[in-house]
Design a protein around this motif. Sequence first.
Motif, short mmCIF file in Angstrom:
data_model
loop_
_atom_site.label_atom_id
_atom_site.label_comp_id
_atom_site.label_asym_id
_atom_site.label_seq_id
_atom_site.Cartn_x
_atom_site.Cartn_y
_atom_site.Cartn_z
N HIS A 106 0.84 -1.20 0.00
CA HIS A 106 0.00 0.00 0.00
C HIS A 106 0.88 1.25 0.00
O HIS A 106 1.83 1.35 0.78
N PRO A 107 0.56 2.24 -0.85
CA PRO A 107 1.39 3.44 -0.95
C PRO A 107 1.37 4.27 0.33
O PRO A 107 0.30 4.59 0.86
N VAL A 108 2.54 4.62 0.83
CA VAL A 108 2.68 5.45 2.02
C VAL A 108 3.80 6.47 1.78
O VAL A 108 4.86 6.12 1.24
N ILE A 109 3.54 7.71 2.18
CA ILE A 109 4.54 8.77 2.05
C ILE A 109 4.63 9.51 3.37
O ILE A 109 3.63 9.78 4.01
N ALA A 110 5.84 9.83 3.77
CA ALA A 110 6.07 10.75 4.89
C ALA A 110 6.87 11.92 4.34
O ALA A 110 7.89 11.71 3.66
N LEU A 111 6.42 13.14 4.59
CA LEU A 111 7.11 14.29 4.00
C LEU A 111 6.89 15.54 4.82
O LEU A 111 5.95 15.65 5.61
N ALA A 156 5.49 20.47 10.72
CA ALA A 156 6.31 19.40 11.31
C ALA A 156 6.38 18.18 10.40
O ALA A 156 7.27 17.36 10.55
N GLY A 157 5.44 18.05 9.48
CA GLY A 157 5.45 16.93 8.57
C GLY A 157 4.16 16.14 8.64
O GLY A 157 3.34 16.32 9.55
N ALA A 158 3.96 15.27 7.67
CA ALA A 158 2.73 14.49 7.61
C ALA A 158 3.01 13.14 6.98
O ALA A 158 3.96 12.97 6.21
N VAL A 159 2.17 12.19 7.33
CA VAL A 159 2.18 10.87 6.69
C VAL A 159 0.94 10.78 5.82
O VAL A 159 -0.18 11.04 6.30
N LEU A 160 1.12 10.44 4.55
CA LEU A 160 0.00 10.29 3.62
C LEU A 160 -0.20 8.81 3.33
O LEU A 160 0.68 8.16 2.76
N VAL A 161 -1.33 8.30 3.73
CA VAL A 161 -1.71 6.92 3.42
C VAL A 161 -2.64 6.99 2.22
O VAL A 161 -3.71 7.60 2.27
N ILE A 162 -2.22 6.39 1.11
CA ILE A 162 -2.86 6.62 -0.18
C ILE A 162 -3.57 5.38 -0.69
O ILE A 162 -3.07 4.26 -0.56
N LYS A 163 -4.73 5.62 -1.27
CA LYS A 163 -5.47 4.56 -1.97
C LYS A 163 -5.89 5.09 -3.33
O LYS A 163 -6.31 6.24 -3.45
N LYS A 164 -5.78 4.24 -4.32
CA LYS A 164 -6.20 4.61 -5.66
C LYS A 164 -7.69 4.35 -5.81
O LYS A 164 -8.17 3.25 -5.51
#
Length: 594
Positions: free
Chosen positions: A225-230, A293-301
Amino acid sequence: MSWLREFSQARDDVLSSAVAQLPSPPRVIRPTVYDSWRRSRLQGLHPERVEPRHLLESEADNYLARAVSPIVAKYEAALEHGAYALVLTDRDGRLLRRWVKDPALAAVMDNLGVAPGTNMDESTVGTTSLIAMLTGRPEMIKGPEHFSEKFREFSCSSAPIIHPVNHRLLGSVSLICRLWDTAPIMLPWVIDFVAAVTEALRIRASHREQQLLDAYTAHNRDARHPVIALDSKTIITNAAAARLLGGVDQSLLWEHARRSLVDRLQGPTTLTLPDGQVLTVDCRAVSHETDDAGAVLVIKKQAQSRRAVEGTSKANGFTQLPGLVGRSAAWRAFCRDAAAHMGSRTPVLVTGEAGSGRLAVTQALQGRRDVRVIDAAGASSRGAERWCRDLEALLDIPDVSLVIRHVELLTPTSALAALATLRRASPHRLLATAEKPAFDSTRHNALLDSFTAVLEVPPLRDRLEDFSDLVAHLTERETEGAVQVQWTPEAIQALSRLDWPGNLNSLNALVRRLVVGRSSGRRIGVEHLPPEYLARGARRPLASLEQTEAQAIMNALQAAGGNKNQAALSLGIARSTLYRKVRALGLDLSSTVY
């Protein structure tokens, strides 16, 4: 003491002269001190009438104060065995913390206003060792070198605090004592103290990156599952996210995340990629200390329905209206609603805010065929009877598709007359546009009520992901494809922060202003945007007076080529004051390169 007598005489000669006739600096006065005196005089300060300004709000518990306080404990011995005070200020000269062991010195400083909650910048009290934040190097100001008469019995040594990662000025640390207690070791001591602070900040910065990595690891339990922290400078993705996002610019992702955090949005939101894919994004803050401070994006198509897939174009992943562009969730939803009325004879009313592109939508619904347009505003300027005759003349054209613009402007009588004319000779297809607020009107408009299908065009502020496509489309239209002009991601991001009350009309006006006459192969960056647009792009809503002040600041910075010292002088303020105003107004200079 001979230096003190000589300097005091030179000081009196310089500060008693008219501002326009200041003598050349005597040898005994250092150029740094003389330049600060001159700036203080240009800002209207008088040596006998300056006072630290008491602030309504204090930030004693801010990020910098929390980083410095633990360091003080290691250096307390110097404060305990001497009549010294240690002072921490932010980059705007606001006194955040004060550490002083000597009760007598503390009482004197209280009487002088050198206490937490006051402002001590150059534009307020004139020359102090805080000029270190202007010169960018440690400074020591002794006795009469101070601009204020009240401070001439004191010496202070200061060193600027520079963030070790982004190299931005954070504030300063100053060691203060009475003039007769001045020691040569004061300045090296402050330099050593600031070095310890800088190291602590470096560790904290590493901790922030570690915090971002920890948040990513906590949410990346299933690599499928796509996950981004930025945050604004760092991005961490798993393989699934990297494949899905491809070459998507980080600024688009961070702006989407930042808006979600600032607006405290609850639950998943949608994000449309440049290739037309629509994603569901669950944005979660890494830390609640600050909005960046940053965020985590939990992505679904998002899965498309079979009907949507069958009508999908290869370019955009959905049925696009002819001649129009966009890929945001709001625009895609609008196009899905509009697609049901393309090619049909159903009368359609297109509503929306002024400048949102209502007329272009009506023309697109007819596939860009020959569409005749009549403006209801003419019923007021030319008279309802004559306007109805013009309407009737258009209806005589065989198989005509007719658009009535601004139908909400018709008076109740004119609307009834127009409706009667349309019933006598109906067009092949009738479409109309109306501004959305018209439905709040107390006047009854029978023609508005006659439409069974209503489409509402989304405002530009709800089409964040469309800015890149819209700007490129408008640029090509204005240059007729003869000139290749590219807009940088930073410029697009800056434009996406505006509210755009004029919608597409305002955006098109800006594009025309910047691209007409531009040579081929040029790039348009943030530095090319008009100052008034950068001022309106503040991170918080500004009142009218604040808008004026913000625009003046951006004008000065642009005229100075980004040189903040020069911009501050042209505005008649100190650079520290300029920084304070930029911060207070929420202006973003981080990506602005002049």
